[in-house]
Design a protein around this motif. Structure first.
Motif, short mmCIF file in Angstrom:
data_model
loop_
_atom_site.label_atom_id
_atom_site.label_comp_id
_atom_site.label_asym_id
_atom_site.label_seq_id
_atom_site.Cartn_x
_atom_site.Cartn_y
_atom_site.Cartn_z
N ASP A 31 5.18 -38.41 45.76
CA ASP A 31 6.37 -38.77 46.54
C ASP A 31 6.05 -39.49 47.85
N LEU A 32 4.88 -39.21 48.42
CA LEU A 32 4.60 -39.72 49.77
C LEU A 32 3.82 -41.04 49.76
N LEU A 33 3.66 -41.64 48.58
CA LEU A 33 2.90 -42.90 48.51
C LEU A 33 3.62 -43.96 47.69
N LYS A 34 3.38 -45.20 48.07
CA LYS A 34 3.80 -46.34 47.26
C LYS A 34 2.52 -46.97 46.72
N ASN A 35 2.63 -47.68 45.62
CA ASN A 35 1.48 -48.46 45.13
C ASN A 35 0.22 -47.63 44.86
N VAL A 36 0.37 -46.58 44.10
CA VAL A 36 -0.81 -45.83 43.64
C VAL A 36 -1.10 -46.29 42.21
N ALA B 150 9.16 -32.05 53.77
CA ALA B 150 10.27 -33.02 53.71
C ALA B 150 10.48 -33.49 52.27
N ALA B 151 9.39 -33.77 51.57
CA ALA B 151 9.50 -34.28 50.19
C ALA B 151 10.19 -33.25 49.29
N GLU B 152 9.86 -31.97 49.48
CA GLU B 152 10.50 -30.93 48.64
C GLU B 152 11.98 -30.79 48.98
N ILE B 197 -1.17 -39.77 58.45
CA ILE B 197 0.30 -39.84 58.37
C ILE B 197 0.88 -40.68 59.51
N ILE B 198 0.51 -40.37 60.77
CA ILE B 198 1.24 -40.99 61.90
C ILE B 198 0.62 -42.31 62.35
N GLY B 199 -0.61 -42.61 61.91
CA GLY B 199 -1.26 -43.85 62.35
C GLY B 199 -1.81 -43.70 63.77
N SER B 200 -2.16 -44.84 64.39
CA SER B 200 -2.80 -44.78 65.71
C SER B 200 -1.82 -44.99 66.87
N LYS B 201 -0.64 -45.52 66.58
CA LYS B 201 0.29 -45.89 67.68
C LYS B 201 0.76 -44.72 68.54
N VAL B 257 5.79 -44.22 54.25
CA VAL B 257 6.69 -43.46 53.35
C VAL B 257 6.82 -42.03 53.85
N ALA B 258 5.70 -41.43 54.21
CA ALA B 258 5.72 -40.04 54.70
C ALA B 258 6.50 -39.95 56.01
N GLN B 259 6.31 -40.92 56.89
CA GLN B 259 7.03 -40.91 58.18
C GLN B 259 8.55 -41.01 57.94
N GLU B 260 8.95 -41.87 57.00
CA GLU B 260 10.38 -42.03 56.72
C GLU B 260 10.98 -40.74 56.18
N LYS B 261 10.26 -40.07 55.30
CA LYS B 261 10.78 -38.81 54.74
C LYS B 261 10.89 -37.74 55.83
#
Lengths: 75, 363
Positions: A31-36, B150-152, B197-201, B257-261
């Protein structure tokens, strides 16, 4: 807690993948990835793949240090 | 990523070369770096990295153990829910952490139904298998774990599933430490999987406001040494910025994607951390549209838990990087991994637990 383990994607079925962790096979959610893609190496945390690992980047870093290390050993 | 490539991140020759380069960057003064991840502390202690570093360089442990910084009030909430007869699920690390008086393990001994799960997905499965019971998952963890919760939630769990959300965010705690000025830091080793997940910013404002170098590092010994080397290079060259050393996993933008969820499911709130006062914008709560799965909304629930630590326990100072675990009078005496007094001795990512398991690594 933030432990994440790399594994190889064997098969993708919708939002779930079969992932090989050095011989142990487990179901992992995508769910947490695109393009796998199959044969990708993914980083898995608590049952979810959180990133596709970039082998080229890993090799880049290693090779620069390997050259230096070899140079010193050979000197 | 063939395992051969990963193994090289433990290669002795490369490690020796990086260590030589580290020594060459001697700034002729004491330097102190902090990491904020329990997994970094495991790598540093397990591989004895501190004993390899030059005397002028100190690497200390910060608030990187999510279970350790979960407030007593939250632990007490979980225990109270267990005592009321709800089926509680949580991660293994959380099980033995003391609240006020007892722990979830203690509650289970007294007959409560507390189950350890590997993933929030297993907690949802437990709820589906027990339709007649209310299943409450104590959701602990930083930005690495919050997206899985969040995904669940977005997958649509059953009505008898609810969450005791204890998720926290790392950069606000780092800022709190810098702003407090309690500990003088020359750089941060930033956590590799949170940053995946959050990147460097999100770290950039810290370098801008406080002039502190930061490097995101991975978890093999060479990853950590490279992180230290990159920080020293920044100091030498007068740079104060965020760099990524763990390039095989961390992209500057993170996992979008994870950040958006996370943003869809959670709102950001102020929250007290164990060993800290309330840290602004440092924790997550479910958004109103998901309150049907929020145990605090569902059961009109009040936290109690007033004291952070039992008498004599110095976990708070350990978590803020002010002392090494061995400086606590209870260390390995009244407090051991088998009979922990404070949270840092309980979990496999607590600095005290790690130090007690690797006694030779204590200088």
């Amino acid at each position: 807690m933030c432990l994440a383990i790399p594994g190889k994607v064997l098969k993708i079925d919708g939002q779930v993948a079969a992932v090989d962790f050095g011989g142990a096979r487990r179901e992992v959610k995508l769910d947490l990835l695109k393009n796998v893609h199959e044969d990708d190496y993914v980083l898995v945390h608590a049952g979810y793949a959180i990133q596709v690992l970039d082998e080229t980047k890993a090799k880049e870093i290693l090779s620069s240090w390997e050259e230096v290390a070899r140079g010193v050993a050979g000197a | 990523m063939a395992s051969l490539v990963l193994e090289k991140f433990r290669n002795r020759e490369i490690a020796a070369r990086v260590l030589r380069e580290i020594r060459e960057l001697d700034p002729r003064r004491k330097v102190k770096f902090m990491h904020v991840c329990g997994s970094h502390e495991v790598t540093i202690t397990k591989f004895g990295l501190r004993s390899l570093l030059p005397d002028w360089l100190e690497v200390i442990s910060g608030p990187g153990c999510p279970v350790c910084v979960t407030s007593t009030a939250e632990i007490d909430e979980a225990i109270e829910l267990a005592k009321r007869g709800y089926l509680i699920t949580t991660f293994g690390d959380m099980f033995r952490v003391p609240g006020t008086g007892t722990s979830l393990a203690g509650a289970r001994t007294d007959g409560a139904d507390v189950r350890i799960v590997y993933s929030v997905a297993d907690a949802v499965k437990t709820a589906r298998r027990n339709p007649g019971r209310e299943v409450v998952h104590a959701a602990v963890g930083f930005e690495t774990t919050a997206p899985t919760t969040a995904a669940e939630v977005l997958r649509g769990p059953p009505e008898n599933f609810s969450l005791l959300v204890c998720h926290r965010l790392i950069p606000p705690a780092m800022e709190f430490l810098l702003a407090s000025g309690e500990v003088a830091l020359d750089g941060f080793i930033c956590p590799g999987h949170v940053s995946t997940i959050i990147g460097s910013k999100p770290y950039e404002p810290l370098s801008e406001r406080y002039g502190v170098p930061q490097v995101i590092a991975g978890f093999e010994p060479i990853d950590v040494l490279l992180g230290i080397w990159m920080l020293l290079k920044q100091l030498r060259e007068g740079r104060r910025e965020v760099e990524i050393g763990y390039t095989r996993s961390v992209r500057p933008e993170g996992n979008v994607v994870a950040q958006e969820k996370m943003a869809q499911v959670f709102k950001i709130v102020d929250k007290k951390w164990r060993g800290f006062p309330t840290v602004p914008k440092s924790a997550l709560e479910l958004r109103q549209e998901f309150e049907g799965h929020d145990v605090r909304e569902k059961f009109d629930f009040q936290a109690k838990g007033i004291e952070d630590f039992a008498k004599g326990c110095r976990c708070g100072e350990v978590l803020r990087g002010l002392i090494h675990p061995s400086e606590c009078p209870l260390f390995n005496k009244a407090c051991t991994p088998e009979h922990p007094v404070g949270p840092c001795a309980v979990t496999t990512e607590g600095a005290c637990n790690i130090a007690m398991k690797h006694p030779t690594a204590i200088s």
